[in-house]
Motif scaffolding. Structure first.
Motif, PDB file in Angstrom:
ATOM      1  N   HIS A 131      -6.167   8.150  -2.822  1.00 44.37           N
ATOM      2  CA  HIS A 131      -6.560   7.193  -3.864  1.00 44.37           C
ATOM      3  C   HIS A 131      -8.061   7.272  -4.121  1.00 44.37           C
ATOM      4  CE1 HIS A 131      -2.655   5.149  -3.632  1.00 44.37           C
ATOM      5  NE2 HIS A 131      -2.771   5.202  -2.316  1.00 44.37           N
ATOM      6  N   PRO A 132      -8.495   7.259  -5.382  1.00 43.61           N
ATOM      7  CA  PRO A 132      -9.931   7.109  -5.655  1.00 43.61           C
ATOM      8  C   PRO A 132     -10.387   5.734  -5.167  1.00 43.61           C
ATOM      9  CG  PRO A 132      -8.718   7.804  -7.624  1.00 43.61           C
ATOM     10  CD  PRO A 132      -7.699   7.393  -6.615  1.00 43.61           C
ATOM     11  N   LEU A 133     -11.469   5.712  -4.397  1.00 47.54           N
ATOM     12  CA  LEU A 133     -11.922   4.468  -3.777  1.00 47.54           C
ATOM     13  C   LEU A 133     -13.265   4.030  -4.335  1.00 47.54           C
ATOM     14  CD1 LEU A 133     -11.228   5.069   0.051  1.00 47.54           C
ATOM     15  CD2 LEU A 133      -9.702   4.072  -1.670  1.00 47.54           C
ATOM     16  N   THR A 134     -13.365   2.757  -4.712  1.00 47.49           N
ATOM     17  CA  THR A 134     -14.668   2.107  -4.785  1.00 47.49           C
ATOM     18  C   THR A 134     -14.780   1.259  -3.524  1.00 47.49           C
ATOM     19  OG1 THR A 134     -13.821   0.208  -6.040  1.00 47.49           O
ATOM     20  CG2 THR A 134     -14.683   2.077  -7.300  1.00 47.49           C
ATOM     21  N   VAL A 135     -15.965   1.265  -2.930  1.00 48.29           N
ATOM     22  CA  VAL A 135     -16.119   0.613  -1.635  1.00 48.29           C
ATOM     23  C   VAL A 135     -17.315  -0.330  -1.661  1.00 48.29           C
ATOM     24  CG1 VAL A 135     -15.085   2.536  -0.352  1.00 48.29           C
ATOM     25  CG2 VAL A 135     -17.556   2.482  -0.698  1.00 48.29           C
ATOM     26  N   THR A 136     -17.165  -1.457  -0.969  1.00 52.26           N
ATOM     27  CA  THR A 136     -18.300  -2.310  -0.648  1.00 52.26           C
ATOM     28  C   THR A 136     -18.564  -2.155   0.841  1.00 52.26           C
ATOM     29  OG1 THR A 136     -17.732  -3.924  -2.368  1.00 52.26           O
ATOM     30  CG2 THR A 136     -19.232  -4.643  -0.629  1.00 52.26           C
ATOM     31  N   LEU A 184       0.824  -1.200   0.000  1.00 52.38           N
ATOM     32  CA  LEU A 184       0.000   0.000   0.000  1.00 52.38           C
ATOM     33  C   LEU A 184       0.861   1.253   0.000  1.00 52.38           C
ATOM     34  CD1 LEU A 184      -2.996   0.713  -0.006  1.00 52.38           C
ATOM     35  CD2 LEU A 184      -2.898   0.859   2.470  1.00 52.38           C
ATOM     36  N   ASP A 185       1.930   1.280   0.785  1.00 57.85           N
ATOM     37  CA  ASP A 185       2.793   2.454   0.833  1.00 57.85           C
ATOM     38  C   ASP A 185       3.438   2.739  -0.523  1.00 57.85           C
ATOM     39  OD1 ASP A 185       2.295   2.928   3.494  1.00 57.85           O
ATOM     40  OD2 ASP A 185       3.998   1.756   4.195  1.00 57.85           O
ATOM     41  N   ALA A 186       3.682   1.678  -1.298  1.00 56.17           N
ATOM     42  CA  ALA A 186       4.382   1.843  -2.569  1.00 56.17           C
ATOM     43  C   ALA A 186       3.465   2.272  -3.703  1.00 56.17           C
ATOM     44  CB  ALA A 186       5.073   0.522  -2.939  1.00 56.17           C
ATOM     45  N   LEU A 187       2.143   2.248  -3.509  1.00 54.99           N
ATOM     46  CA  LEU A 187       1.220   2.629  -4.582  1.00 54.99           C
ATOM     47  C   LEU A 187       1.289   4.129  -4.821  1.00 54.99           C
ATOM     48  CD1 LEU A 187      -1.989   0.558  -3.778  1.00 54.99           C
ATOM     49  CD2 LEU A 187      -0.288   0.105  -5.553  1.00 54.99           C
ATOM     50  N   ALA A 188       1.369   4.507  -6.084  1.00 56.32           N
ATOM     51  CA  ALA A 188       1.414   5.924  -6.428  1.00 56.32           C
ATOM     52  C   ALA A 188       0.090   6.590  -6.087  1.00 56.32           C
ATOM     53  CB  ALA A 188       1.714   6.077  -7.923  1.00 56.32           C
ATOM     54  N   ALA A 189       0.166   7.847  -5.656  1.00 56.11           N
ATOM     55  CA  ALA A 189      -1.057   8.611  -5.415  1.00 56.11           C
ATOM     56  C   ALA A 189      -1.896   8.630  -6.680  1.00 56.11           C
ATOM     57  CB  ALA A 189      -0.717  10.035  -4.983  1.00 56.11           C
ATOM     58  N   GLY A 190      -3.201   8.446  -6.507  1.00 54.08           N
ATOM     59  CA  GLY A 190      -4.088   8.417  -7.660  1.00 54.08           C
ATOM     60  C   GLY A 190      -4.416   7.036  -8.145  1.00 54.08           C
ATOM     61  N   THR A 191      -3.717   6.009  -7.635  1.00 50.75           N
ATOM     62  CA  THR A 191      -4.033   4.629  -8.005  1.00 50.75           C
ATOM     63  C   THR A 191      -5.389   4.253  -7.425  1.00 50.75           C
ATOM     64  OG1 THR A 191      -1.689   4.048  -7.977  1.00 50.75           O
ATOM     65  CG2 THR A 191      -3.283   2.231  -7.911  1.00 50.75           C
ATOM     66  N   PRO A 192      -6.363   3.844  -8.263  1.00 52.79           N
ATOM     67  CA  PRO A 192      -7.671   3.472  -7.712  1.00 52.79           C
ATOM     68  C   PRO A 192      -7.566   2.223  -6.832  1.00 52.79           C
ATOM     69  CG  PRO A 192      -7.806   3.871 -10.079  1.00 52.79           C
ATOM     70  CD  PRO A 192      -6.358   3.805  -9.734  1.00 52.79           C
ATOM     71  N   VAL A 225      -6.345  13.317 -10.539  1.00 51.04           N
ATOM     72  CA  VAL A 225      -5.632  12.480  -9.600  1.00 51.04           C
ATOM     73  C   VAL A 225      -5.453  13.250  -8.305  1.00 51.04           C
ATOM     74  CG1 VAL A 225      -3.461  11.282  -9.124  1.00 51.04           C
ATOM     75  CG2 VAL A 225      -4.434  11.245 -11.425  1.00 51.04           C
ATOM     76  N   PRO A 226      -5.873  12.736  -7.181  1.00 49.43           N
ATOM     77  CA  PRO A 226      -5.673  13.481  -5.932  1.00 49.43           C
ATOM     78  C   PRO A 226      -4.195  13.656  -5.647  1.00 49.43           C
ATOM     79  CG  PRO A 226      -6.368  11.226  -5.468  1.00 49.43           C
ATOM     80  CD  PRO A 226      -6.474  11.412  -6.941  1.00 49.43           C
ATOM     81  N   ALA A 227      -3.855  14.835  -5.210  1.00 50.59           N
ATOM     82  CA  ALA A 227      -2.454  15.097  -4.921  1.00 50.59           C
ATOM     83  C   ALA A 227      -2.086  14.500  -3.583  1.00 50.59           C
ATOM     84  CB  ALA A 227      -2.217  16.605  -4.889  1.00 50.59           C
ATOM     85  N   ALA A 228      -0.894  13.913  -3.532  1.00 47.85           N
ATOM     86  CA  ALA A 228      -0.414  13.407  -2.249  1.00 47.85           C
ATOM     87  C   ALA A 228      -0.174  14.593  -1.336  1.00 47.85           C
ATOM     88  CB  ALA A 228       0.874  12.617  -2.455  1.00 47.85           C
ATOM     89  N   SER A 229      -0.555  14.468  -0.102  1.00 50.12           N
ATOM     90  CA  SER A 229      -0.380  15.561   0.850  1.00 50.12           C
ATOM     91  C   SER A 229       0.200  15.020   2.138  1.00 50.12           C
ATOM     92  CB  SER A 229      -1.724  16.237   1.129  1.00 50.12           C
ATOM     93  OG  SER A 229      -2.563  15.357   1.842  1.00 50.12           O
ATOM     94  N   ALA A 230       0.610  15.930   3.004  1.00 46.23           N
ATOM     95  CA  ALA A 230       1.196  15.494   4.269  1.00 46.23           C
ATOM     96  C   ALA A 230       0.205  14.706   5.099  1.00 46.23           C
ATOM     97  CB  ALA A 230       1.680  16.714   5.052  1.00 46.23           C
ATOM     98  N   SER A 231      -1.099  14.977   4.887  1.00 42.60           N
ATOM     99  CA  SER A 231      -2.090  14.276   5.692  1.00 42.60           C
ATOM    100  C   SER A 231      -2.465  12.937   5.113  1.00 42.60           C
ATOM    101  CB  SER A 231      -3.351  15.136   5.827  1.00 42.60           C
ATOM    102  OG  SER A 231      -3.927  15.359   4.555  1.00 42.60           O
ATOM    103  N   ALA A 232      -2.076  12.679   3.840  1.00 38.78           N
ATOM    104  CA  ALA A 232      -2.408  11.383   3.249  1.00 38.78           C
ATOM    105  C   ALA A 232      -1.438  10.357   3.783  1.00 38.78           C
ATOM    106  CB  ALA A 232      -2.300  11.465   1.728  1.00 38.78           C
ATOM    107  N   GLU A 233      -1.966   9.242   4.231  1.00 44.41           N
ATOM    108  CA  GLU A 233      -1.106   8.255   4.864  1.00 44.41           C
ATOM    109  C   GLU A 233      -1.701   6.871   4.703  1.00 44.41           C
ATOM    110  OE1 GLU A 233      -1.784   8.101   9.327  1.00 44.41           O
ATOM    111  OE2 GLU A 233      -2.306  10.157   8.854  1.00 44.41           O
ATOM    112  N   CYS A 234      -0.849   5.885   4.798  1.00 46.06           N
ATOM    113  CA  CYS A 234      -1.363   4.521   4.863  1.00 46.06           C
ATOM    114  C   CYS A 234      -2.241   4.401   6.095  1.00 46.06           C
ATOM    115  CB  CYS A 234      -0.202   3.546   4.958  1.00 46.06           C
ATOM    116  SG  CYS A 234      -0.703   1.865   5.348  1.00 46.06           S
TER     117      CYS A 234
END
Length: 788
Positions: free
Chosen positions: A78-83, A42-50, A328-337
């Motif tokens: 990350h753009p999320l689809t959720v169940t 998860l940490d290695a996924l680029a920002a914006g990866t669905p 694509v959402p920009a990675a920010s300091a608040s975005a975290e695993c």
């Protein structure tokens, strides 16, 4: 362009995590190009990866609020689809319902697209005011289980899944009583925090003439075997989001009796002929009819519509129809695993992230293995038990205001046990009270916990005042290891005449009273409880203890039947130890008790000591705590002889086991037909009780001089060893013994972690031949060759 999300596959035993992994496997079986993320990925996924995420708040945090923070932070990256699973509804209760609504509302607002498992759940989202936008329906699949021969019905009504109030067990019990079905099987274990509810249910059923068997946690094969054997499968809970229990029954070939509700009607229409929907008033009659016509509880449809591959195709079609996210959402300091270092269990955040270096568990009781590691300061709730000690309480509250733990991560709750006048507390301190019905510290602590919100619980008494580093030191291990139960150092002083604002670290040494020498000696002998055992609960003092909230909830609160001074903390710690607790004494966490230790008080110590010992004897059936000859209320050692064997071999095996272990319980798969076995209350059939040690025997054996084996069984689970493979004198493997501590750790983490396996070749264990010479055994003559 359509969506092609990476599939998050959480680890852990939670049902939603298990389902998410299964869906990921099924999707990849159809389209191997789909990627699966587990923890470190998860940490290695680029920002914006669905990403596609299966959502229930328990997978994302210890509280709905923290789960909201973590999941919405992930959605910013990350753009999320959720169940969505476990959708909020009235049965959540008015305390939890608003918090759960807020969580699901935040998730749906943050998500790119939303799915649920039924039209019923889609309606619930709108009815609860959570979400009225587009919602895809992807039903739960029926597991693809190959049909097999039907086992002989076991004479029980069966309810599948975790036990908790409202799951339908009471309705099933009432129907069993009315239908004259004398046995009820609970296929599973108590849900976290509901062990006491399950015990009460079992007692209530016994009073009604129904014996309840609780299987505990079973693997998939064992669960299928037990579920296929019950005579009457019952689904009796009416408040439901979606039900994997329902689809599991169908997958095993069963046609369960199900109380009608919107979801059951939807599923009956979706898979005709696989359910027996009934009104609540008709449940008892349906159970009675099923007993008379067992074939009615089997559907015979194979394969059942909408299996795992069908569901995987439905997901692929949904994602293909979705538009790609805008930008694509920009990675920010608040975005975290979403996985946090202090996540209580793997299923609490982004499961699977843990590696051996940062895994939130250790082998056995080896808390020293995390030496040098410091967690982020946890959210701590200090629960102060109080009764009519205003000056002492003021001193303790003043000391808590001086803690070096971050103030914004510290919550204080005073739980008053019915003082004549309500205590005065400063702004920011929460006060909860209960009526004065005698000494009820256990109930007061539970009341305080219920009013708190922290991730780590820190217990104090009003007259026990901490030094400035107390909270930080005592909560470190529970923040790193969610199974840790820590106890600080309680020193004693006479603070009469000392101002409540005078630091105890200064006044205490000048007015110090003796510390109990036996406690100091035990901490030294055990290396600050590093070498704890089944009786180390005696060294954990409730007034200076801490644990994680998730572990407290799983173990269950303090036993409120304790209504006299002392013992309630020891009973809880023993339960915690049996559940896999990691006990640790933290000498650097110092709190000062105003007044002498118990041994220095003006009381009849012998009488009071006897009272506590007698009260605990039935609750703690381990050697040294319970009586020597009396049978314990709950078995300490269970020997399970599995399979079918000649009557003579079964007789000799059971007789030999009970001769070697007189206080053990022997469990046979089928009711004993021999009168000599049926007459002994230590011989049972059916479900294997959740004993401290369960020895599963695959072959009937004769025991003759097994002191070494007895010692290993007694030690099982005390240290690193939680599973013991036992071989007979000739090297034949006859079975495996497992400790409750190891079983509970396996259930908690979804894998056998935290304990090593051992082996013993027992010279006193001999495999019985198919038809041993029974008269020689009873008559006491003949050598081993007559039996083996």
């Amino acid at each position: 362009m359509s969506m092609r999300p990476v599939l998050l596959a959480p680890a852990g035993p939670h049902g939603v995590a298990v389902y998410a992994r299964a869906v990921a496997d099924d999707v990849r079986a159809l389209d191997p190009s789909f990627r699966v993320a587990t923890g470190p990925d998860l940490d290695a996924l680029a920002a914006g990866t669905p990403l596609h995420v299966h959502v229930t708040e328990r997978l994302w945090g210890p509280s709905p609020e923290e789960a909201t923070e973590r999941l919405t932070a992930l959605a910013r990256r990350h753009p999320l689809t959720v169940t969505l699973h476990d959708v909020p509804q009235a049965s959540d209760g008015e305390r939890n319902r608003p918090r759960r609504r807020a969580f699901y509302a935040a998730v749906t607002r943050a998500a790119h697209a939303v799915a649920v498992n039924s039209a019923h759940e889609r309606a619930l989202l709108a009815e609860e005011g959570v979400w009225d936008g587009p919602v895809e329906i992807v039903p739960l699949p029926v597991p693809a289980v190959a049909p097999g021969p039907r086992p002989r019905p076991d004479g029980t009504a069966g309810v599948l899944g975790y036990f908790y109030p409202g799951k339908g067990h009471d309705e099933a019990l009432a129907a069993a009583v009315a239908a004259d079905v004398g046995r009820l099987t609970i296929l599973g274990r108590a849900s976290d925090g509901h062990a006491a509810d399950l015990d009460a249910f079992v007692r209530r059923a016994a009073d009604a003439g129904v014996a309840v068997a609780v299987t505990g946690w079973l693997d998939d094969r064992e669960m299928a075997e037990r579920a296929r054997a019950v005579s009457v499968p019952v689904i009796a809970h009416q408040h439901v989001s979606a039900s994997a229990s329902l689809t599991s029954w169908i997958g095993w070939g069963r046609r369960p009796i199900a109380l009608r509700n919107r979801y059951v009607d939807e599923m009956a229409a979706l898979r005709p002929g696989t359910l027996l929907p009934v009104e609540p008033s008709a449940l008892a009659a349906a159970v009675r009819a099923a007993v008379e016509d067992p074939d009615a509880t089997w559907h015979g449809i194979h394969p059942v519509p909408l299996g795992p591959a069908d569901v995987a195709r439905a997901y692929l079609a949904w994602w293909a129809a979705l538009p790609a996210p805008d930008g694509v959402p920009a990675a920010s300091a608040s975005a975290e695993c979403p996985r946090q270092a202090d996540a209580p269990y793997p299923d609490a955040a982004c499961p699977g992230h843990s590696t051996p270096a940062d895994a939130p568990w250790v082998v056995g009781n080896r808390w020293d293995l995390v030496a040098g590691r410091e967690p982020e300061p946890p959210r701590v709730s200090v629960i102060i038990t109080h009764y009519d000690q205003p000056a002492e309480l003021a001193r303790t509250l003043a000391a808590l205001a001086q803690q070096d733990h971050p103030a914004d991560r510290l919550e204080i709750v005073v739980a008053d046990d019915g003082s004549p006048e309500a205590p005065v507390v400063p702004d920011g301190v929460r006060l909860v009270r209960q009526d004065d019905r005698g000494f009820r510290a256990a109930a007061a602590r539970n009341l305080g916990v219920a009013a708190s919100t922290g991730d780590v619980l820190c217990f104090l008494d009003a007259d026990t005042t901490p030094e400035p580093g107390y909270v930080r030191a005592l909560t470190r291990l529970p923040a790193l290891l969610p199974e840790a139960v820590t106890v600080g150092r309680r020193r004693h002083a006479d603070f009469a005449g000392v101002g409540t604002d005078v630091p105890v670290a200064e006044a205490g040494p000048e007015r110090e009273l003796p510390e109990p020498s036996w406690l100091r000696e035990e901490y030294a002998r055990t290396g600050d409880l590093l070498r704890a055992d089944d009786r180390s609960y005696r060294f954990v003092i409730g007034a200076v203890s801490a644990c994680s909230r998730r572990f407290f909830d799983e173990v269950g609160g303090f036993d409120e039947t304790f209504t006299a001074y002392g013992g309630e903390d020891w009973e809880w710690v023993h339960r915690a130890w049996q559940a896999g607790a990691i006990l640790a004494h933290v000498p650097g966490a110092v709190a000062w008790h105003d007044g002498p230790d118990w041994s220095g008080r003006d009381i009849d110590r012998t009488r009071e000591g006897n009272r506590q010992t007698l009260r605990l004897a039935a609750d703690i059936p381990v050697a040294g705590s319970a009586g020597r000859g009396l049978l314990p209320a709950a078995p300490d050692l269970v020997v399970h002889l599995a399979g079918e064997h000649p009557e003579a071999a079964v007789f000799l095996c059971v007789d030999a086991v009970l001769a070697a272990f007189p206080r053990a319980t022997v469990v046979l798969d089928a009711p004993p037909t021999l009168a000599a076995l049926a007459a002994d209350p230590r011989v049972r059939s059916g479900a294997v009780p959740d004993a401290r040690v369960v020895w599963h025997l695959d072959l009937p054996v004769l025991l003759d001089g097994v002191d070494a084996l007895a010692e290993r069984l007694a030690q099982l689970g005390q240290g690193a060893e939680g599973r013991l493979r036992v071989s007979a004198a000739d090297g034949t493997i006859v079975g495996t013994a497992v400790s409750r501590r190891a079983r509970r750790r396996a259930e908690r983490w979804g894998a056998e972690v935290g304990f090593d396996g051992g082996e013993i070749v027992a010279s006193g264990v001999h495999v019985l031949r198919d038809e041993p010479h029974l008269e020689a055994w009873v008559g006491g003559w003949g050598g081993l060759e007559r039996f083996t």
